[in-house]
Design a protein around this motif. Structure first.
Motif, PDB file in Angstrom:
ATOM      1  N   ASP A 158     -13.901   2.564   1.614  1.00 26.80           N
ATOM      2  CA  ASP A 158     -13.610   1.877   2.880  1.00 26.80           C
ATOM      3  C   ASP A 158     -13.889   2.791   4.070  1.00 26.80           C
ATOM      4  O   ASP A 158     -12.969   3.286   4.719  1.00 26.80           O
ATOM      5  CB  ASP A 158     -12.160   1.390   2.879  1.00 26.80           C
ATOM      6  CG  ASP A 158     -11.959   0.219   1.926  1.00 26.80           C
ATOM      7  OD1 ASP A 158     -12.830  -0.677   1.908  1.00 26.80           O
ATOM      8  OD2 ASP A 158     -10.961   0.203   1.188  1.00 26.80           O
TER       9      ASP A 158
ATOM     10  N   THR B  43      -4.680 -12.325   0.274  1.00 25.33           N
ATOM     11  CA  THR B  43      -3.268 -11.930   0.084  1.00 25.33           C
ATOM     12  C   THR B  43      -2.570 -11.676   1.421  1.00 25.33           C
ATOM     13  O   THR B  43      -1.355 -11.523   1.468  1.00 25.33           O
ATOM     14  CB  THR B  43      -3.152 -10.674  -0.813  1.00 25.33           C
ATOM     15  OG1 THR B  43      -4.051  -9.699  -0.315  1.00 25.33           O
ATOM     16  CG2 THR B  43      -3.462 -10.992  -2.243  1.00 25.33           C
TER      17      THR B  43
ATOM     18  N   GLN C  93       0.009  -1.339   0.601  1.00 24.19           N
ATOM     19  CA  GLN C  93       0.030  -2.321  -0.484  1.00 24.19           C
ATOM     20  C   GLN C  93       1.475  -2.649  -0.837  1.00 24.19           C
ATOM     21  O   GLN C  93       2.314  -1.757  -0.945  1.00 24.19           O
ATOM     22  CB  GLN C  93      -0.695  -1.772  -1.722  1.00 24.19           C
ATOM     23  CG  GLN C  93      -2.180  -1.515  -1.506  1.00 24.19           C
ATOM     24  CD  GLN C  93      -3.016  -2.794  -1.505  1.00 24.19           C
ATOM     25  OE1 GLN C  93      -2.475  -3.910  -1.538  1.00 24.19           O
ATOM     26  NE2 GLN C  93      -4.328  -2.637  -1.432  1.00 24.19           N
TER      27      GLN C  93
ATOM     28  N   ARG D 120      -7.663   4.381  -1.876  1.00 20.92           N
ATOM     29  CA  ARG D 120      -7.044   5.610  -1.369  1.00 20.92           C
ATOM     30  C   ARG D 120      -6.454   6.563  -2.408  1.00 20.92           C
ATOM     31  O   ARG D 120      -6.552   7.785  -2.194  1.00 20.92           O
ATOM     32  CB  ARG D 120      -6.024   5.238  -0.279  1.00 20.92           C
ATOM     33  CG  ARG D 120      -6.733   4.750   0.996  1.00 20.92           C
ATOM     34  CD  ARG D 120      -5.818   3.984   1.912  1.00 20.92           C
ATOM     35  NE  ARG D 120      -5.455   2.687   1.349  1.00 20.92           N
ATOM     36  CZ  ARG D 120      -4.669   1.801   1.932  1.00 20.92           C
ATOM     37  NH1 ARG D 120      -4.150   2.086   3.108  1.00 20.92           N
ATOM     38  NH2 ARG D 120      -4.413   0.641   1.356  1.00 20.92           N
TER      39      ARG D 120
HETATM   40  O1  C5P Z   1      -7.001   1.945  -0.828  1.00 23.56           O
HETATM   41  P1  C5P Z   1      -6.650   0.743  -1.656  1.00 23.56           P
HETATM   42  O2  C5P Z   1      -6.574   1.039  -3.141  1.00 23.56           O
HETATM   43  O3  C5P Z   1      -5.433   0.010  -1.145  1.00 23.56           O
HETATM   44  O4  C5P Z   1      -7.916  -0.211  -1.452  1.00 23.56           O
HETATM   45  C1  C5P Z   1      -7.951  -1.501  -1.997  1.00 23.56           C
HETATM   46  C2  C5P Z   1      -9.243  -2.173  -1.667  1.00 23.56           C
HETATM   47  O5  C5P Z   1      -9.164  -3.511  -2.167  1.00 23.56           O
HETATM   48  C3  C5P Z   1      -9.549  -2.293  -0.176  1.00 23.56           C
HETATM   49  O6  C5P Z   1     -10.970  -2.288  -0.032  1.00 23.56           O
HETATM   50  C4  C5P Z   1      -8.981  -3.643   0.177  1.00 23.56           C
HETATM   51  O7  C5P Z   1      -9.624  -4.228   1.270  1.00 23.56           O
HETATM   52  C5  C5P Z   1      -9.262  -4.443  -1.096  1.00 23.56           C
HETATM   53  N1  C5P Z   1      -8.395  -5.582  -1.316  1.00 23.56           N
HETATM   54  C6  C5P Z   1      -7.003  -5.479  -1.376  1.00 23.56           C
HETATM   55  N2  C5P Z   1      -6.237  -6.571  -1.585  1.00 23.56           N
HETATM   56  C7  C5P Z   1      -6.802  -7.769  -1.714  1.00 23.56           C
HETATM   57  C8  C5P Z   1      -8.192  -7.922  -1.664  1.00 23.56           C
HETATM   58  C9  C5P Z   1      -8.956  -6.787  -1.458  1.00 23.56           C
HETATM   59  O8  C5P Z   1      -6.478  -4.370  -1.273  1.00 23.56           O
HETATM   60  N3  C5P Z   1      -6.051  -8.807  -1.946  1.00 23.56           N
END
Ligand code: C5P
Length: 233
Positions: free
Chosen positions: A12, A121, A191, A212
């Motif tokens: 990202d 989400t 999250q 991350r």
């Molecule tokens: O850094 P992290 O593990 O939170 O990144 C998760 C990735 O998944 C990001 O690119 C985010 O935009 C994507 N994503 C998410 N949740 C969703 C759909 C996509 O975290 N429901």
């Protein structure tokens, strides 16, 4: 990239040199990389080419949503880059998804697999009511996921909370690509409903999107190794 790892690492960043440096560090450690709108808008679809030249499977997360002819054209425009996955909004309807699947089938090289996005989400029951959609988000997710399967998509992007139910409803063959994953040793960041990599695989995930915890680690390669080991332990 490791063919056995289910991890797609979310890159990202809009910065191509940072993204390529991460790809170099993660080569052989993860199953592929996810490049999203932030990266593609900054670097154009051609920004995908250096990763493919490195032999890295790429998930182009552009969440296409338009009339069938335009989405089919967008999929065709991506074919020369040979992405492994492309995302499409299932709320664009059956005709749009069928047109996208037909476009993907015209690939002369590797055919990309198309993944459906159901309900973002970030939306809750109130948001759904505001846009005139079913406020029961899990019912709406299930409805759209089934429509995606019937319309020829290869899988769904879904949260870990939805995996077990969707695996049951969709059967064993649909790809379930699952973000919101956190090893027990990593920070949750923003999250909210998270699962560990092992938990998500155990309930039926095919691939895990992890950003991350890997990209922000002192050593991304070691963090990826650690996750891989936890999954098979
Ligand atoms: O850094 P992290 O593990 O939170 O990144 C998760 C990735 O998944 C990001 O690119 C985010 O935009 C994507 N994503 C998410 N949740 C969703 C759909 C996509 O975290 N429901």
């Amino acid at each position: 990239m490791s063919v056995s790892s289910p991890i797609f690492c979310a890159i990202d960043t809009p910065d191509a040199s940072k993204a390529l440096a991460l790809a170099t560090q993660l080569k052989g450690k993860v199953g592929g990389l996810k490049l999203g709108l932030e990266y593609i808008m900054a670097n154009g679809p051609q920004g995908v080419a250096p990763f493919k030249e490195m032999g890295v499977p790429i998930f182009v997360d552009v969440k296409l949503h338009d009339i069938p002819n335009t989405v089919a054209g967008a999929v065709k425009s991506l074919l020369p880059l040979e992405p492994d996955f492309i995302t499409i909004h299932t709320s664009g309807g059956a005709a749009m998804m069928k047109a996208a699947a037909q476009a993907a089938a015209t690939a002369t090289g590797k055919r990309p697999r198309l993944l459906g996005v159901t309900v973002l989400t970030s939306l809750d029951a109130n948001d759904m009511t505001q846009v005139g959609q079913d406020p029961d988000t899990s019912a709406q997710v299930e409805r759209l996921a089934l429509l995606a399967k019937e319309s020829g998509l290869d899988g769904i992007v879904c949260s870990s909370a939805e995996v077990a139910r969707l695996r049951k409803v969709l059967g064993p063959d649909m790809v379930l690509m699952v973000p919101g994953i956190r090893p027990a040793w990593a920070a949750a960041n923003d999250q909210k409903r998270i699962m560990t990599p092992r938990e998500a695989m155990d309930v039926g995930a095919t691939y895990l999107v992890i950003g991350r915890p890997i990209t922000g680690a002192q050593s991304p390669a070691e963090a990826a190794d650690r996750v891989n080991q936890e999954i098979v332990a």
